[in-house]
Design a protein around this motif. Structure first.
Motif, PDB file in Angstrom:
ATOM      1  N   GLY A 117      -2.425  -5.853  -5.743  1.00  0.00           N
ATOM      2  CA  GLY A 117      -2.370  -7.032  -4.952  1.00  0.00           C
ATOM      3  C   GLY A 117      -2.041  -8.263  -5.545  1.00  0.00           C
ATOM      4  O   GLY A 117      -1.336  -8.995  -4.975  1.00  0.00           O
ATOM      5  N   MET A 118      -2.576  -8.326  -6.572  1.00  0.00           N
ATOM      6  CA  MET A 118      -2.384  -9.606  -7.437  1.00  0.00           C
ATOM      7  C   MET A 118      -1.028  -9.700  -7.945  1.00  0.00           C
ATOM      8  O   MET A 118      -0.411 -10.626  -8.017  1.00  0.00           O
ATOM      9  N   ARG A 119      -0.672  -8.618  -8.402  1.00  0.00           N
ATOM     10  CA  ARG A 119       0.840  -8.528  -9.001  1.00  0.00           C
ATOM     11  C   ARG A 119       1.789  -8.575  -7.831  1.00  0.00           C
ATOM     12  O   ARG A 119       3.018  -9.288  -8.091  1.00  0.00           O
ATOM     13  N   VAL A 120       1.437  -8.223  -6.617  1.00  0.00           N
ATOM     14  CA  VAL A 120       2.519  -8.229  -5.595  1.00  0.00           C
ATOM     15  C   VAL A 120       2.596  -9.855  -5.120  1.00  0.00           C
ATOM     16  O   VAL A 120       3.638 -10.356  -5.029  1.00  0.00           O
ATOM     17  N   LYS A 121       1.126 -10.415  -5.259  1.00  0.00           N
ATOM     18  CA  LYS A 121       1.330 -12.054  -4.858  1.00  0.00           C
ATOM     19  C   LYS A 121       2.053 -12.700  -5.974  1.00  0.00           C
ATOM     20  O   LYS A 121       2.696 -13.741  -5.629  1.00  0.00           O
ATOM     21  N   ASP A 155       0.924 -17.316   2.751  1.00  0.00           N
ATOM     22  CA  ASP A 155       1.649 -15.981   2.916  1.00  0.00           C
ATOM     23  C   ASP A 155       1.304 -15.028   1.860  1.00  0.00           C
ATOM     24  O   ASP A 155       1.338 -13.786   2.479  1.00  0.00           O
ATOM     25  N   THR A 156       1.679 -15.444   0.635  1.00  0.00           N
ATOM     26  CA  THR A 156       1.347 -14.653  -0.467  1.00  0.00           C
ATOM     27  C   THR A 156       0.064 -14.050  -0.480  1.00  0.00           C
ATOM     28  O   THR A 156      -0.391 -12.696  -0.711  1.00  0.00           O
ATOM     29  N   GLN A 157      -1.068 -14.836  -0.077  1.00  0.00           N
ATOM     30  CA  GLN A 157      -2.433 -14.386  -0.121  1.00  0.00           C
ATOM     31  C   GLN A 157      -2.705 -13.300   1.149  1.00  0.00           C
ATOM     32  O   GLN A 157      -3.278 -12.419   0.800  1.00  0.00           O
ATOM     33  N   LYS A 158      -1.953 -13.473   2.032  1.00  0.00           N
ATOM     34  CA  LYS A 158      -2.033 -12.361   3.110  1.00  0.00           C
ATOM     35  C   LYS A 158      -1.509 -11.103   2.829  1.00  0.00           C
ATOM     36  O   LYS A 158      -1.905  -9.986   3.108  1.00  0.00           O
ATOM     37  N   LEU A 159      -0.308 -10.979   1.878  1.00  0.00           N
ATOM     38  CA  LEU A 159       0.279  -9.929   1.491  1.00  0.00           C
ATOM     39  C   LEU A 159      -0.743  -9.327   0.459  1.00  0.00           C
ATOM     40  O   LEU A 159      -0.917  -7.845   0.498  1.00  0.00           O
ATOM     41  N   MET A 160      -1.469  -9.916  -0.216  1.00  0.00           N
ATOM     42  CA  MET A 160      -2.472  -9.313  -1.200  1.00  0.00           C
ATOM     43  C   MET A 160      -3.607  -8.779  -0.285  1.00  0.00           C
ATOM     44  O   MET A 160      -4.112  -7.780  -0.856  1.00  0.00           O
ATOM     45  N   ASP A 161      -4.007  -9.479   0.588  1.00  0.00           N
ATOM     46  CA  ASP A 161      -5.189  -8.761   1.370  1.00  0.00           C
ATOM     47  C   ASP A 161      -4.813  -7.579   2.156  1.00  0.00           C
ATOM     48  O   ASP A 161      -5.625  -6.565   2.073  1.00  0.00           O
TER      49      ASP A 161
END
Length: 793
Positions: A117-121, A155-161
């Motif tokens: 998740g952190m890498r995606v963010k 929005d990047t935080q929502k992707l991580m979630d």
């Protein structure tokens, strides 16, 4: 294909209009598919790491469902008096190993998910940042700075979630089905009562989540308004203090804060109901199943094996029940964020081939535009038309014209920042650009000039002297090691412009595009800079220079003058040639010369007053005053002499302006707890303690009563007083639920009360702080206190 579409829709061809509609439809489809394309790219890049996490999850679930089965065997062993002792030790050891392995794989799964998740963010944040640097001018008008910041932060935080909780979408239903299957094995059709309870709890939590979502939108709207107002207050704090507007703005902020807290209060009451129902869900399911089980048939016995294995399965059931709604909500939010991110990443970009970047060569022209037509967007009228310019190597080209005539647009066209509709643009070598509004980093003066390049002392000192910055270095506390505040807070307008110019000159570029860099400096300072930097004997005499200017005194020394009128070059030539033609340029010269004479006579009558106001309200002495002969007071000179005699380290500390935002480490001091509890008040703390103690007592009594019920002796194949036992069990569980609700509500109200008082104290302290405080404290730190920290409280 266009005609075919028209025939299918039953319309006639309408030429360009239909083409525009087709392009619009194509763009809409592209925006809709952009989110899926982004998801596909992320899945291809991070899919293998995500699958590794799924493998850990599968092992975790296997061990999790094995524990109730081994517990059943252990309880069966304890009931059987004739069993071998080694079996009990084996079951106990197996139970310990399974619990340990379950915990181990659970932590590995969570670690893997959070890492991916952190890498995606991080990857998506990098994409948004890169895109924001190359987005076209037309797209930049539709994508505001606030929207881009929101994409990077929210929005990047929502992707991580989503990466962390997505597996619950498909795993939770399987876990719920397995739990109910094993409960059916233990309790038979009575397990259906548990299913009915689950079906009743789900809509309640769904309704509460929907209500809280609406309240959160209202709350966030007021929070956004409050933070926006705080940002405006902090940005214009000097003016606010000049006019003593602190109380008026304090009342406006508190108005937004009160509305925000009212929405938060209602949201917290609903949250308390949700928490109480979730924590009571295991009791409600157990109460429904055990109640139905013992009431439908007197022969149904609740022994220890059935009770504790069923409770273990019910506790397992709680996790997917709580995760599934959250995972579905998070996934839906992430889909919206994917579409938003995809839409932004598919925006039009600046075309690199609009400007031919050629390597530097000493021969030929530095900048060439042939028959160029440019616009700020693909549609609409062009901002520049029929542009033909040739800037020779080592020449100085001056661009003049009225406001809005297209001077800055011409430089943007050379940089490739505009949409090229026709023509050819070529630039040879590296380019340095000096904008009208100076951009200053929150760094030392030296770092702002060197800008990451290697420092060459001799060239650095020549640049500083040519840009008239030497007297500034003498009055700044630590010379060029002095830290510059946010947005050049402790520099005057002229100083900021000269620092921006010095940065470009230090770069040693081949082509210089200068957008009226002398507008913020006095005439004599501008003359000094022109002679030492732009002029025939200046540092840039061998470079190609395009100078947008309103300074009439510089024009005779220009090799070529371009006269801009409504986006076109109406005249071109040397100063003498243009004056001899008596055209638009000669009219421009006469108009501005008359204005300058009026300003000079007006300035002469108010010279002393204007100087007094500058020295009174400027944080530091400006360069213009020093060159014009102003002197510092003897006290200031003595202070500067004392500073110049200090050690290098002391100089560095003295030049430091902003203070780093340090987080306290170690234990929280007792005084902080006392202050926090004091703001809540004893009237609320005592009920919280009482309710919490009552909640724990009810929980212990509820579990103890269940064990007593399981140990009840069996008489004639039945247990006596099952109705009484069931009633006491229900009463204890209900009391626990009510106490959980009361505790949560009381704690939430206490937090809101503390937040109100602490926010008020914080706001009062900030608004009453002297200007020196705002010079050393970045506004970002203060905004963080009013947003994130207040929210945490």
């Amino acid at each position: 294909s266009t005609r075919k579409e028209c025939s299918l829709s039953g319309c006639r061809p309408t030429g360009p209009k239909l083409t525009e509609q087709t392009q619009l439809l194509k763009k809409l489809r592209q925006e809709q598919n952009s989110g899926f394309c982004l998801f596909r790219v992320l899945a291809r890049s991070f899919g293998p790491f995500f699958l590794k996490g799924i493998l850990f999850l599968i092992f975790h679930d296997i061990f999790m469902f094995s524990i109730p089965q081994v517990l059943s065997l252990l309880l069966g062993f304890m009931r059987d008096q004739d069993s071998d002792l080694w079996k009990g030790f084996m079951f106990a050891l197996l139970l310990f190993l399974l619990s340990s392995l379950q915990s181990l794989f659970n932590h590995q799964y969570m670690y893997s998910c959070f890492t991916v998740g952190m890498r995606v963010k991080t990857a998506v944040m990098g994409l948004v940042y890169r895109k924001s640097l190359v987005i076209s001018s037309a797209a930049r008008q539709s994508c505001t700075v606030g929207e881009i910041v929101n994409l990077v932060s929210a929005d990047t935080q929502k992707l991580m979630d989503m990466v962390v909780y997505f597996n619950a979408v498909w795993v939770a239903p399987i876990e719920i089905a397995l739990c109910l299957f094993f409960l059916w094995q233990r309790l038979g059709p009575s397990a259906l009562a548990g299913i009915a309870t689950v079906i009743l709890i789900f809509p309640l939590n769904g309704f509460i989540a929907k209500m809280r979502s609406k309240l959160q939108e209202v709350q966030m709207r007021y929070t956004d308004s409050r933070i926006k107002l705080m940002n405006e207050i902090l940005s214009g704090i000097k003016i606010l203090k000049f006019y003593a507007w602190e109380q008026a703005f304090l009342e406006r902020v508190l108005g937004y804060r009160e509305k925000e807290l009212n929405a938060l209060k209602r949201s917290q009451v609903l949250y308390s109901i949700s928490i109480a129902s979730f924590n009571s869900s295991s009791f409600l399911i157990a109460f429904a199943m055990f109640g139905v089980y013992v009431l439908i048939d007197d022969k149904n016995i609740l022994d220890a094996q059935k009770v504790f294995v069923s409770m273990a399965l019910i506790n397992i059931l709680k996790t997917p029940l709580s995760q599934l709604p959250f995972a579905m909500s998070t996934t839906m939010q992430a889909i919206v964020s994917l579409r938003r991110l995809g839409k932004f990443l598919c925006q039009d970009e600046l075309k690199p081939d609009d400007v031919d970047r050629e390597p530097y060569s000493p021969d030929g022209d530095g900048v060439v535009i042939d028959s160029g037509t440019f616009g700020w967007s693909k549609e609409g009228p062009p901002c520049l038309m029929r542009i033909n310019v040739r800037v020779k190597k080592g020449s100085l080209v001056a661009v003049v014209g009225h406001v809005g005539s297209g001077k800055s647009s011409l430089l943007s066209a050379m940089l490739g920042e505009t949409e090229k509709r026709s023509g050819h643009v070529s630039v040879k070598g590296s380019v340095a650009y000096v904008p009208q509004q100076a951009w200053i980093q929150n760094a030392t003066l030296k770092d702002n000039i060197v800008f990451g390049q290697e420092r060459k002392e001799s060239w650095y000192h020549r640049v500083v002297e040519a840009c008239a910055l030497l007297p500034d270095l003498e009055i700044l506390p630590a010379g060029d090691s002095t830290e510059i505040g946010e947005k050049g807070l402790n520099l005057s307008g002229g100083q900021k412009q000269r620092v921006s110019l010095a940065r470009a000159v230090y770069r040693k570029a081949d082509v210089y595009l200068l957008d009226d860099p002398l507008s913020a400096v006095d005439a004599h300072v501008g003359q000094h800079i022109f002679e030492r930097v732009f002029g025939p004997k200046g540092l840039l005499k061998d470079q190609s220079r395009v100078l947008v200017t309103h300074g009439l005194s510089f024009l005779p020394q220009a090799d070529l003058i371009l006269v801009m009128v409504e986006g076109e070059i109406t005249e071109m030539g040397s100063y003498l040639e243009l004056m001899a033609r008596d055209g638009a340029f000669a009219e421009f010269i006469r108009l501005f010369a008359g204005n300058e004479r009026k300003e000079r006579s007006h300035r002469g009558t108010r010279k002393s007053v204007s100087r007094l106001s500058m020295t009174d309200f400027s944080i530091d002495l400006s360069q213009e005053q020093l060159i014009s002969g102003d002197r510092m007071s003897s006290a200031s000179i003595q202070t500067m002499e004392a500073i110049s005699d200090t050690e290098d380290q002391e100089q560095e500390d003295l030049g430091k302006l902003t203070e780093a935002d340090k987080a306290n480490t170690g234990r929280v001091k007792l005084e902080m707890y006392v202050e926090y509890f004091r703001t809540i008040g004893l009237a609320l703390i005592i009920p919280i303690v009482f309710l919490y103690a009552f909640q724990q007592a009810a929980s212990l009594a509820y579990n103890y009563w269940l064990s007593v019920w399981a140990d009840d002796p069996i008489i004639n194949g039945t247990q006596i007083d099952t109705d009484l036992k069931l009633g006491v069990f229900g009463a204890l569980g209900f009391a626990q639920g009510v106490s959980i609700f009361g505790t949560t509500v009381a704690i939430s109200l206490g937090g809101i009360i503390a937040s109100r008082h602490l926010h008020l104290d914080l706001l009062n302290n900030v608004l009453r702080s002297p200007m020196a405080f705002f010079e050393v404290t970045p506004s970002g730190n203060l905004l963080n206190r009013f947003s994130k920290e207040v929210g945490s409280v």
